[in-house]
Design an enzyme around this catalytic site. Structure first.
Site, PDB file in Angstrom:
ATOM      1  CE1 TYR A 142      82.207 -28.801 -27.636  1.00 37.30           C
ATOM      2  CE2 TYR A 142      80.224 -30.408 -28.978  1.00 37.30           C
ATOM      3  CZ  TYR A 142      81.409 -29.607 -29.063  1.00 37.30           C
ATOM      4  OH  TYR A 142      82.476 -28.925 -30.513  1.00 37.30           O
ATOM      5  CE  LYS A 193      96.057 -21.476 -22.983  1.00 36.01           C
ATOM      6  NZ  LYS A 193      96.614 -20.617 -24.393  1.00 36.01           N
ATOM      7  CG  ASP A 213      98.132 -21.590 -27.447  1.00 31.48           C
ATOM      8  OD1 ASP A 213      98.447 -22.270 -26.698  1.00 31.48           O
ATOM      9  OD2 ASP A 213      98.893 -21.114 -27.086  1.00 31.48           O
ATOM     10  CG  ASP A 227      84.146 -28.821 -32.607  1.00 31.33           C
ATOM     11  OD1 ASP A 227      83.906 -29.483 -33.255  1.00 31.33           O
ATOM     12  OD2 ASP A 227      83.939 -28.039 -32.100  1.00 31.33           O
ATOM     13  CG  ASP A 252      86.531 -28.517 -38.311  1.00 29.99           C
ATOM     14  OD1 ASP A 252      85.916 -29.882 -37.757  1.00 29.99           O
ATOM     15  OD2 ASP A 252      85.898 -27.893 -38.359  1.00 29.99           O
TER      16      ASP A 252
HETATM   17  C1  IPM Z   1      81.754 -32.802 -34.721  1.00 34.35           C
HETATM   18  C2  IPM Z   1      80.337 -31.383 -34.481  1.00 34.35           C
HETATM   19  C3  IPM Z   1      79.445 -31.279 -34.205  1.00 34.35           C
HETATM   20  C4  IPM Z   1      80.410 -30.656 -32.325  1.00 34.35           C
HETATM   21  C5  IPM Z   1      79.079 -30.693 -33.835  1.00 34.35           C
HETATM   22  C6  IPM Z   1      78.000 -30.595 -35.105  1.00 34.35           C
HETATM   23  C7  IPM Z   1      77.573 -29.947 -32.321  1.00 34.35           C
HETATM   24  O1  IPM Z   1      80.907 -29.589 -35.391  1.00 34.35           O
HETATM   25  O2  IPM Z   1      81.488 -33.601 -34.540  1.00 34.35           O
HETATM   26  O3  IPM Z   1      82.595 -32.147 -35.065  1.00 34.35           O
HETATM   27  O4  IPM Z   1      80.009 -29.858 -32.043  1.00 34.35           O
HETATM   28  O5  IPM Z   1      80.896 -32.220 -31.786  1.00 34.35           O
HETATM   29 MG    MG Z   2      83.220 -30.201 -35.318  1.00 36.26          MG
END
Ligand code: IPM
Ligand code: MG
Length: 358
Positions: free
Chosen positions: A141, A192, A224, A248, A252
């Site tokens: 990042y 990884k 993975d 990240d 999710d």
């Molecule tokens: C998160 C989001 C952010 C990230 C974006 C909005 C920059 O997806 O906080 O997970 O990628 O970190």
């Molecule tokens: Mg995110």
């Protein structure tokens, strides 16, 4: 001593959900003598529209002075055509970097009342309680060099750099192990290492830290496989620690196991436990302004703030119990609504939590 909280509603549903979390803070200030003062600021697209930048200097100054920051969400289609340097997401990334919030805690906790909302079978997710510890200020990042360049033959090439110093790996590793000590004493480090040297070092450093925590059971997993295991048998995990980008993605995935991304809070902490707190869901522009968004992730983020940055664990417990009660009472916003429960809007849900506090 009075603690300062900076409120950054941001974009999309951000202002609506943050307003409900502020009600909770106000209640605790008035009725439970919680020593706080709140200030509001602009971030993301809202800040770009008002001040030409997603993270104005004024907001950054306020954030530096605050003991904790509560953020709603940033971004939306309106700002997608903008240059990447001034897109709303830059406001968020700028806050993380400038405040050195390297430790991102993302719990994936299943509320038993919502087990049927998961796309996985209830027996696969019942009792799920994972803490993802994501490195937040390094890795691909932020690595340099980065950009899009033109090659001599005229073709364009995009590039980013995945880089971690040993010290960066060590400090996030220690956060994960310390958290594991207070939980089920298991850490799974995700990398990884079979392909990327940077995460080969990651694995080596994690193994070294593990030696300082003999009571914690450390395992390593390729990313993975970790993604697969999260949907196959998620209850094998206690604490997962991983890089910025893997975290990240996996967070999710883990969030959705609980069936309700609208329920999950997060904390981003610096070395002194100053922190920024936000729901892990995004700005949901499609439902913004309708009063239908779920404010519970933001309200639960306030609980994390009270616990990690404001040294008020009793108030944090109170909030979590109140959320539990409104779910027991059958109140559901649209995202978690199932047959036989009562569908409510954002403000009604916030008011119900406040009522349950007393
Ligand atoms: C998160 C989001 C952010 C990230 C974006 C909005 C920059 O997806 O906080 O997970 O990628 O970190
Ligand atoms: Mg995110």
């Amino acid at each position: 001593m009075t603690k300062k909280i900076l409120i950054l509603p941001g974009d999309g549903i951000g202002p609506e959900i943050v307003a409900e979390a502020v009600k909770v803070l106000e209640y605790l200030r008035k009725n439970n003598s919680l020593g706080i003062e709140m200030e509001h600021g602009l971030v993301g697209g809202a800040a770009y529209d008002a001040a030409g930048h997603p993270l104005p200097e004024e907001t950054l100054d306020l954030a530096r002075e605050a003991d904790a920051v509560l953020l709603g969400a940033v971004g939306g289609p309106k700002w997608e055509p903008l240059d990447i340097a001034v897109r709303p997401e830059r406001g968020l990334l700028g806050l993380r970097a400038e405040l050195a919030l390297f430790a991102n805690l993302r719990p994936a906790l299943l509320f038993p009342q919502l087990a049927s909302a998961s796309t996985l079978r209830p027996e696969v997710v019942a009792g799920l309680d994972i803490m993802i510890v994501r490195e937040l200020t390094g890795g691909i990042y932020f690595g340099q060099p980065r950009g899009i360049r033109k090659l001599p033959d005229g073709e364009r090439e995009g590039f980013n750099t995945l880089v971690y110093k040993e010290s960066e790996i060590t400090r996030i590793g220690r956060v994960a192990f310390d958290i594991a000590l207070k939980r089920n004493k298991k850490v799974c480090s995700v990398d990884k290492a079979n392909v990327l040297e940077c995460t080969e070092l990651w694995r080596e450093v994690m193994t070294g830290i593990g030696a300082d925590y003999p009571e914690v059971d450390l395992s390593h997993m390729y990313v993975d496989n970790a993604a697969m295991q999260l949907v196959r048998a998620p209850k094998q995990f206690d604490v997962m620690v991983t890089t910025n980008m893997f975290g990240d993605i996996l967070s999710d995935c883990a969030a959705m196991l609980t069936g309700s991304i609208g329920m999950l809070p997060s904390a981003s902490l610096d070395a002194d436990s100053k922190g920024m707190y936000e729901p892990i869901h995004g700005s949901a522009p499609d439902i913004a302004g309708r009063g239908s968004a779920n404010p519970l992730a933001t309200i639960l983020s306030v609980a994390m703030m009270l616990r990690y940055s404001l040294d008020a664990p009793a108030s944090a417990d109170l909030i979590e119990k109140a959320v539990d009660k409104v779910l027991d009472d059958g109140l559901r916003t649209a995202d978690i609504h199932t047959e036989g429960t009562r569908r409510v809007g954002t403000a009604e849900m916030g008011d119900a939590v406040v009522a349950a506090l007393s």
